[in-house]
Design a protein around this motif. Structure first.
Motif, PDB file in Angstrom:
ATOM      1  N   LYS A 302       9.351   0.533 -66.725  1.00 16.37           N
ATOM      2  CA  LYS A 302      10.644   1.015 -66.246  1.00 16.37           C
ATOM      3  C   LYS A 302      11.094   2.219 -67.066  1.00 16.37           C
ATOM      4  CE  LYS A 302      15.441  -0.384 -65.440  1.00 16.37           C
ATOM      5  NZ  LYS A 302      16.419  -1.510 -65.544  1.00 16.37           N
ATOM      6  N   GLU A 303      11.002   2.090 -68.394  1.00 13.66           N
ATOM      7  CA  GLU A 303      11.393   3.192 -69.270  1.00 13.66           C
ATOM      8  C   GLU A 303      10.488   4.401 -69.052  1.00 13.66           C
ATOM      9  OE1 GLU A 303      11.053   0.110 -70.104  1.00 13.66           O
ATOM     10  OE2 GLU A 303      12.859  -0.562 -71.135  1.00 13.66           O
ATOM     11  N   ALA A 304       9.207   4.123 -68.849  1.00 10.51           N
ATOM     12  CA  ALA A 304       8.257   5.215 -68.620  1.00 10.51           C
ATOM     13  C   ALA A 304       8.600   5.972 -67.333  1.00 10.51           C
ATOM     14  CB  ALA A 304       6.842   4.669 -68.538  1.00 10.51           C
ATOM     15  N   LEU A 305       8.917   5.227 -66.287  1.00  8.57           N
ATOM     16  CA  LEU A 305       9.237   5.860 -65.015  1.00  8.57           C
ATOM     17  C   LEU A 305      10.489   6.731 -65.127  1.00  8.57           C
ATOM     18  CD1 LEU A 305       8.317   6.068 -62.106  1.00  8.57           C
ATOM     19  CD2 LEU A 305       9.716   4.063 -61.570  1.00  8.57           C
ATOM     20  N   LEU A 306      11.521   6.210 -65.759  1.00  7.76           N
ATOM     21  CA  LEU A 306      12.750   6.989 -65.944  1.00  7.76           C
ATOM     22  C   LEU A 306      12.482   8.243 -66.770  1.00  7.76           C
ATOM     23  CD1 LEU A 306      15.322   4.108 -66.636  1.00  7.76           C
ATOM     24  CD2 LEU A 306      15.214   5.573 -64.604  1.00  7.76           C
ATOM     25  N   HIS A 307      11.626   8.090 -67.758  1.00  5.65           N
ATOM     26  CA  HIS A 307      11.303   9.223 -68.625  1.00  5.65           C
ATOM     27  C   HIS A 307      10.560  10.314 -67.844  1.00  5.65           C
ATOM     28  CE1 HIS A 307      10.225  11.400 -72.250  1.00  5.65           C
ATOM     29  NE2 HIS A 307       8.957  11.370 -71.875  1.00  5.65           N
ATOM     30  N   TYR A 308       9.578   9.926 -67.048  1.00  7.67           N
ATOM     31  CA  TYR A 308       8.829  10.917 -66.279  1.00  7.67           C
ATOM     32  C   TYR A 308       9.696  11.581 -65.217  1.00  7.67           C
ATOM     33  CZ  TYR A 308       4.413   9.530 -68.431  1.00  7.67           C
ATOM     34  OH  TYR A 308       3.396   9.286 -69.331  1.00  7.67           O
ATOM     35  N   GLU A 309      10.657  10.859 -64.697  1.00 11.81           N
ATOM     36  CA  GLU A 309      11.587  11.468 -63.744  1.00 11.81           C
ATOM     37  C   GLU A 309      12.458  12.523 -64.426  1.00 11.81           C
ATOM     38  OE1 GLU A 309      13.537   8.063 -62.159  1.00 11.81           O
ATOM     39  OE2 GLU A 309      12.017   7.730 -60.584  1.00 11.81           O
ATOM     40  N   THR A 310      12.777  12.281 -65.703  1.00 12.94           N
ATOM     41  CA  THR A 310      13.498  13.295 -66.486  1.00 12.94           C
ATOM     42  C   THR A 310      12.638  14.536 -66.672  1.00 12.94           C
ATOM     43  OG1 THR A 310      14.787  11.618 -67.680  1.00 12.94           O
ATOM     44  CG2 THR A 310      14.598  13.782 -68.707  1.00 12.94           C
ATOM     45  N   ILE A 311      11.353  14.323 -66.942  1.00 18.20           N
ATOM     46  CA  ILE A 311      10.444  15.465 -67.082  1.00 18.20           C
ATOM     47  C   ILE A 311      10.365  16.242 -65.769  1.00 18.20           C
ATOM     48  CG2 ILE A 311       8.079  16.193 -67.579  1.00 18.20           C
ATOM     49  CD1 ILE A 311       7.745  13.708 -69.296  1.00 18.20           C
ATOM     50  N   GLU A 312      10.306  15.500 -64.666  1.00 18.60           N
ATOM     51  CA  GLU A 312      10.204  16.166 -63.367  1.00 18.60           C
ATOM     52  C   GLU A 312      11.404  17.066 -63.095  1.00 18.60           C
ATOM     53  OE1 GLU A 312      10.226  15.180 -58.600  1.00 18.60           O
ATOM     54  OE2 GLU A 312      10.086  13.521 -60.033  1.00 18.60           O
ATOM     55  N   LYS A 313      12.589  16.672 -63.546  1.00 13.02           N
ATOM     56  CA  LYS A 313      13.776  17.507 -63.343  1.00 13.02           C
ATOM     57  C   LYS A 313      13.659  18.833 -64.080  1.00 13.02           C
ATOM     58  CE  LYS A 313      16.925  13.607 -62.610  1.00 13.02           C
ATOM     59  NZ  LYS A 313      18.061  12.828 -63.157  1.00 13.02           N
ATOM     60  N   LYS A 314      13.035  18.813 -65.252  1.00 15.24           N
ATOM     61  CA  LYS A 314      12.858  20.045 -66.020  1.00 15.24           C
ATOM     62  C   LYS A 314      11.656  20.851 -65.530  1.00 15.24           C
ATOM     63  CE  LYS A 314      14.979  18.710 -70.450  1.00 15.24           C
ATOM     64  NZ  LYS A 314      15.999  19.776 -70.452  1.00 15.24           N
ATOM     65  N   PHE A 315      10.661  20.154 -64.972  1.00 15.93           N
ATOM     66  CA  PHE A 315       9.434  20.804 -64.501  1.00 15.93           C
ATOM     67  C   PHE A 315       9.172  20.369 -63.058  1.00 15.93           C
ATOM     68  CE2 PHE A 315       9.202  20.857 -69.047  1.00 15.93           C
ATOM     69  CZ  PHE A 315       8.568  22.048 -69.376  1.00 15.93           C
ATOM     70  N   PRO A 316      10.009  20.813 -62.135  1.00 17.79           N
ATOM     71  CA  PRO A 316       9.928  20.325 -60.751  1.00 17.79           C
ATOM     72  C   PRO A 316       8.746  20.867 -59.955  1.00 17.79           C
ATOM     73  CG  PRO A 316      11.605  22.032 -60.928  1.00 17.79           C
ATOM     74  CD  PRO A 316      11.128  21.761 -62.322  1.00 17.79           C
ATOM     75  N   PHE A 317       7.996  21.794 -60.538  1.00 19.91           N
ATOM     76  CA  PHE A 317       6.885  22.403 -59.802  1.00 19.91           C
ATOM     77  C   PHE A 317       5.550  22.105 -60.472  1.00 19.91           C
ATOM     78  CE2 PHE A 317      10.571  25.405 -59.397  1.00 19.91           C
ATOM     79  CZ  PHE A 317      10.985  24.932 -58.160  1.00 19.91           C
ATOM     80  N   THR A 318       5.454  20.948 -61.116  1.00 22.57           N
ATOM     81  CA  THR A 318       4.247  20.577 -61.851  1.00 22.57           C
ATOM     82  C   THR A 318       3.584  19.376 -61.189  1.00 22.57           C
ATOM     83  OG1 THR A 318       5.307  21.337 -63.896  1.00 22.57           O
ATOM     84  CG2 THR A 318       3.332  19.970 -64.121  1.00 22.57           C
ATOM     85  N   GLU A 319       2.417  19.591 -60.623  1.00 21.94           N
ATOM     86  CA  GLU A 319       1.703  18.533 -59.900  1.00 21.94           C
ATOM     87  C   GLU A 319       1.434  17.327 -60.782  1.00 21.94           C
ATOM     88  OE1 GLU A 319      -2.032  18.834 -56.992  1.00 21.94           O
ATOM     89  OE2 GLU A 319      -2.634  18.751 -59.117  1.00 21.94           O
ATOM     90  N   GLU A 320       1.111  17.543 -62.026  1.00 24.38           N
ATOM     91  CA  GLU A 320       0.746  16.465 -62.939  1.00 24.38           C
ATOM     92  C   GLU A 320       1.818  15.390 -63.007  1.00 24.38           C
ATOM     93  OE1 GLU A 320      -0.849  16.063 -67.550  1.00 24.38           O
ATOM     94  OE2 GLU A 320       0.442  17.742 -67.004  1.00 24.38           O
ATOM     95  N   ILE A 321       3.094  15.802 -63.068  1.00 15.79           N
ATOM     96  CA  ILE A 321       4.182  14.832 -63.196  1.00 15.79           C
ATOM     97  C   ILE A 321       4.333  14.014 -61.912  1.00 15.79           C
ATOM     98  CG2 ILE A 321       6.673  14.571 -63.541  1.00 15.79           C
ATOM     99  CD1 ILE A 321       5.047  15.277 -66.036  1.00 15.79           C
ATOM    100  N   TYR A 322       4.216  14.656 -60.765  1.00 14.15           N
ATOM    101  CA  TYR A 322       4.276  13.920 -59.495  1.00 14.15           C
ATOM    102  C   TYR A 322       3.178  12.849 -59.460  1.00 14.15           C
ATOM    103  CZ  TYR A 322       7.494  17.333 -57.364  1.00 14.15           C
ATOM    104  OH  TYR A 322       8.579  18.104 -57.049  1.00 14.15           O
ATOM    105  N   PHE A 323       2.004  13.246 -59.893  1.00  9.17           N
ATOM    106  CA  PHE A 323       0.864  12.327 -59.840  1.00  9.17           C
ATOM    107  C   PHE A 323       1.080  11.126 -60.766  1.00  9.17           C
ATOM    108  CE2 PHE A 323      -4.010  11.919 -60.408  1.00  9.17           C
ATOM    109  CZ  PHE A 323      -4.051  10.935 -59.419  1.00  9.17           C
ATOM    110  N   ILE A 324       1.587  11.364 -61.955  1.00  9.43           N
ATOM    111  CA  ILE A 324       1.853  10.264 -62.889  1.00  9.43           C
ATOM    112  C   ILE A 324       2.862   9.290 -62.288  1.00  9.43           C
ATOM    113  CG2 ILE A 324       2.915   9.680 -65.110  1.00  9.43           C
ATOM    114  CD1 ILE A 324       1.738  12.282 -66.220  1.00  9.43           C
ATOM    115  N   ILE A 325       3.932   9.839 -61.688  1.00  7.90           N
ATOM    116  CA  ILE A 325       4.964   8.980 -61.085  1.00  7.90           C
ATOM    117  C   ILE A 325       4.388   8.206 -59.904  1.00  7.90           C
ATOM    118  CG2 ILE A 325       7.177   8.977 -59.865  1.00  7.90           C
ATOM    119  CD1 ILE A 325       7.996  11.391 -61.573  1.00  7.90           C
TER     120      ILE A 325
END
Length: 370
Positions: A302-325
């Motif tokens: 749960k914490e990991a998912l929330l954290h990666y969603e925070t990263i996605e907000k700062k880096f919304p055009f990065t495929e890697e983050i979408y894939f991790i989520i």
């Protein structure tokens, strides 16, 4: 009060010396037709004030004033000029005063009165100035212990200061600054603009009581922060003292990530700041990924998912983050959310890059989402 006069026009020089000699307490200790000669005798004559013509051969009054400031910052500068437009420019430089030619005796007396009033205050400033903080995350700001915002004289002085902060504690060649700030201006005029801008920065800092020093050494300028702080440097230094990342101290590392208050000089958008902006973004991103991995290794999905969603907000055009989520949702048994994230990835890549996901992402989606 000891005065030095510099003017390449002999008649104007003698007239100013004659008028000053009539003012009680004034002593003309040197009169020169060339600024270079005056500079050579500055340390020996120890003037309280220098009267400078602006338009002179070899070394202009503006450049001479710049050099005088490096010799002794306590010396007051009064510009003398025959042109109104130069008088305005001298005033913008925050010289103590300017006087228009032909010199009027009453106007000259007011100048001397200003100097007399200025000197005691100037000499009584024995207290240590408050520590200032130069902030460059998001936009350039200076916090210096006063409620009113720090004021820049011009946009150019603000940008030049920002660049010198970027190059803090190392010499920066003048020709580099000329090419950076005034690439399309005649070389001589560009030098005048440079000296003008340096003056504006120094006067603004002095007026605010900020002890940051911008000094001249031959062909270089050097910005010394002294005991003042720079938010980017403080943030990077804080990373160096963090304990090694583990699941037990991940909160400390998250707190450090939260100290990233916005992309470097984003709102100012200086073209030269892009490389530093990207460097700091990369530093944040790599550490954010490490924090996310620590959450996952500790089975804190749960914490990991929330954290990666925070990263996605700062880096919304990065495929890697979408894939991790996507994979995290799948591991949690929620293929619906994983599929939605894949659809968002498809839309983002097509709109931003006109491309499809990488083969590894497509293969994973075909395996788990079909």
């Amino acid at each position: 009060m000891r005065a030095i006069l510099v003017d390449d026009e002999g008649l104007a020089l003698r007239d100013l010396e004659r008028q000053l000699s009539k003012i009680p307490g004034m002593s003309v200790v040197g009169a020169f037709k060339y600024a270079g000669e005056a500079l050579d005798h500055m340390a020996e004559l120890k003037p309280d004030v220098v009267f400078l013509d602006i338009e002179m051969p070899e070394i202009s009054g503006i450049e001479a004033a710049e050099r005088i400031r490096t010799i002794d910052s306590e010396i007051d500068i009064v510009f003398v000029t025959a042109y109104e437009e130069y008088a305005v420019k001298a005033f913008e430089l925050a010289a103590l005063d300017y006087v228009l030619k032909p010199i009027n005796s009453d106007r000259l007396q007011r100048t001397i009165d200003r100097i007399s009033q200025h000197k005691p205050n100037h000499l009584d400033q024995t207290h240590e100035p408050d520590t200032a903080v130069v902030n460059c995350f998001q936009r350039l700001q200076i916090s210096y212990g006063k409620p009113e915002p720090f004021s820049w004289r011009t946009a150019r002085s603000q940008e030049l200061f920002a660049y010198m902060i970027y190059k803090r504690n190392q010499p920066v060649r003048k020709d580099i600054l000329l090419e950076l700030m005034w690439p399309d201006i005649d070389y001589k005029k560009a030098y005048t603009q440079l000296y003008t801008t340096i003056y504006q920065i120094r006067r603004s800092l002095e007026a605010a009581g900020i002890s940051i020093r911008l000094t001249n050494s031959g062909n270089d300028y050097y910005l010394d922060l002294g005991n003042n702080l720079y938010d980017v440097q403080e943030w990077e230094n804080a990373r160096l003292v963090l304990p090694e990342l583990t699941s037990d101290n991940v909160a400390l590392h998250v707190q450090w990530l939260e100290g990233y208050a916005g992309d470097y000089l984003l709102e100012n958008d200086y073209w030269w700041s892009e490389s530093e902006r990207q460097r700091l973004r990369d530093l944040w991103y790599k550490h954010a990924l490490a924090v996310g991995q620590a959450y996952q290794e500790a089975n804190l999905s749960k914490e990991a998912l929330l954290h990666y969603e925070t990263i996605e907000k700062k880096f919304p055009f990065t495929e890697e983050i979408y894939f991790i989520i996507m994979k995290l949702h799948a591991e949690n048994g929620d293929l619906h959310l994983s599929g939605k994230k894949y659809e968002q990835l498809l839309e983002m890549l097509r709109e931003e890059y006109g491309m499809e996901p990488s083969s590894s992402v497509r293969q994973w989606a075909e395996t788990y989402l079909d």
